[in-house]
Write a protein that holds these residues in place. Sequence first.
Motif, short mmCIF file in Angstrom:
data_model
loop_
_atom_site.label_atom_id
_atom_site.label_comp_id
_atom_site.label_asym_id
_atom_site.label_seq_id
_atom_site.Cartn_x
_atom_site.Cartn_y
_atom_site.Cartn_z
N SER A 8 59.72 17.72 31.57
CA SER A 8 59.60 16.26 31.51
C SER A 8 59.70 15.83 30.05
O SER A 8 59.80 16.69 29.15
N SER A 59 47.03 5.69 30.71
CA SER A 59 48.22 6.37 31.25
C SER A 59 49.10 5.37 31.99
O SER A 59 48.69 4.24 32.26
N GLY A 60 50.29 5.85 32.34
CA GLY A 60 51.21 5.00 33.10
C GLY A 60 50.66 4.69 34.48
O GLY A 60 50.76 3.57 34.98
N THR A 61 50.10 5.70 35.10
CA THR A 61 49.51 5.51 36.44
C THR A 61 48.40 4.46 36.36
O THR A 61 48.33 3.54 37.19
N HIS A 85 57.41 5.83 41.65
CA HIS A 85 56.23 6.57 41.19
C HIS A 85 54.98 6.02 41.88
O HIS A 85 54.12 6.77 42.33
N GLU A 137 61.12 -0.49 39.41
CA GLU A 137 60.99 0.65 38.49
C GLU A 137 62.31 0.77 37.74
O GLU A 137 63.35 0.96 38.36
N ASP A 168 57.46 -1.29 36.67
CA ASP A 168 57.09 0.01 36.14
C ASP A 168 58.23 0.39 35.20
O ASP A 168 59.27 0.90 35.62
N ALA A 170 58.02 2.61 32.74
CA ALA A 170 57.51 3.79 32.01
C ALA A 170 58.47 4.17 30.90
O ALA A 170 58.06 4.48 29.78
N ARG A 171 59.78 4.13 31.21
CA ARG A 171 60.81 4.50 30.22
C ARG A 171 61.72 3.30 29.93
O ARG A 171 62.93 3.43 29.85
N LYS A 199 55.79 9.31 26.71
CA LYS A 199 56.91 10.06 27.31
C LYS A 199 57.91 10.36 26.19
O LYS A 199 57.54 11.04 25.24
N ARG A 316 65.18 18.99 38.32
CA ARG A 316 65.29 17.94 37.30
C ARG A 316 65.06 18.58 35.93
O ARG A 316 64.00 19.17 35.70
N1 TLP Z 1 56.16 10.58 35.59
C1 TLP Z 1 55.96 11.99 35.41
C2 TLP Z 1 55.40 12.62 36.69
O1 TLP Z 1 54.25 11.96 37.08
C3 TLP Z 1 56.37 12.60 37.82
C4 TLP Z 1 57.28 12.62 35.01
O2 TLP Z 1 57.24 13.78 34.60
O3 TLP Z 1 58.32 11.94 35.11
N2 TLP Z 1 56.04 5.62 36.23
C5 TLP Z 1 57.08 6.48 36.14
C6 TLP Z 1 58.44 6.00 36.46
C7 TLP Z 1 56.85 7.81 35.75
O4 TLP Z 1 57.89 8.64 35.70
C8 TLP Z 1 55.55 8.22 35.44
C9 TLP Z 1 55.25 9.65 35.05
C10 TLP Z 1 54.51 7.29 35.53
C11 TLP Z 1 54.79 5.99 35.95
C12 TLP Z 1 53.05 7.66 35.26
O5 TLP Z 1 52.78 7.96 33.96
P1 TLP Z 1 51.51 8.88 33.58
O6 TLP Z 1 51.93 10.29 33.76
O7 TLP Z 1 51.23 8.51 32.16
O8 TLP Z 1 50.40 8.49 34.49
#
Ligand code: TLP
Length: 341
Positions: A8, A59-61, A85, A137, A168, A170-171, A199, A316
Amino acid sequence: MRYIDIRSDTVTLPTRRMRQEMFEAEVGDDVYGDDPTVKKLEELAAKKIGKEAALFVPSGTFGNELALFTHTRRGDEVIVDKNSHIMLHEVGASAVIAGVQLRTYDSNNGIPDPVEIKSLIRSSNIHYPPTALICLENPSGMGTVTDMDTLREIHEIAHSYKIPIHLDGARIFNAACSLKVDVKEIAIYADSVMFCLSKGLAAPIGSILAGTREFIEKARKGRKLMGGGMRQAGIIAAAGIVALEDMIDRLCEDHKNARLLAKKLDGFKEIEVMKERLQINMVFFKLKKEINDSAFVSHMFQNGVKINPPESDEYRFVTNKDVSRKDLDFVVKAVGDFLGY
Ligand code: TLP
């Protein structure tokens, strides 16, 4: 032994400047609003993403689930991608924390169809829960990026029904690189945005939830309820500031490396790369011949490469700042060895 870690981009290690800034960070109790470094990060994050205010979350979650909790009431319905996610990888938290029901749409490899989303919005029938939120997302976890026209169209639909959108992201900086736009242009189509500092941007901990000042004030209270009121959090926020200052512009390099890796892997006749999903720093592929997955993962490990087992039959590989072009040759060689080349 040094491992090449392509499980990742969450595995990226903090930079030297991050560690330095963490060491020197001016801190205070952030629950009292006393941490100047957290405040600086939140102001910088809000400015970058083009929202009134931002909140630092662990965290993202956490940021996604806090967004759901803040936008909705117990028993509401939230529209999400069935492969998102929030749906697949957040331990069912939306049912536990926000207490909402998720209604899923079937995207085209992570790209939503505005017409389908519209069809899922509930009417005011007595039997139905109210649709309180639409989640997007971008980029999707499938390696794709939703284009600006689609985002605009979904935004128009949502707003005509007065339903907010949570993104979302995240990226999201990877999406901006792929779409060649400023990140604000993407964020404008959402009422709240979550993005991760930990990330590809390489901060050790933390994400941001951004939105209107009113939304963020409500979310701040929700963050406390969820146990996310952090004290001298400037120690970690300091690295987040460096992530936003130093690490955004280089993300496109990870995309180039992913395409290069994909091209090399595609050279093996046993491998089928998902070429239509090569828009960020992720390479998805399938093995055309039967293999023992755990033998493959442990072969790679023994050869100094950390990979995840497949999900739904797909591997992946994720490029990131700690993986060089030379490392990619090493990865490809290890794969080739396993396939008997
Ligand atoms: N993704 C992680 C794993 O949890 C799958 C990864 O390795 O890709 N939204 C998206 C789109 C994400 O990909 C992730 C993490 C999150 C939220 C959550 O972020 P975290 O890990 O900081 O809680």
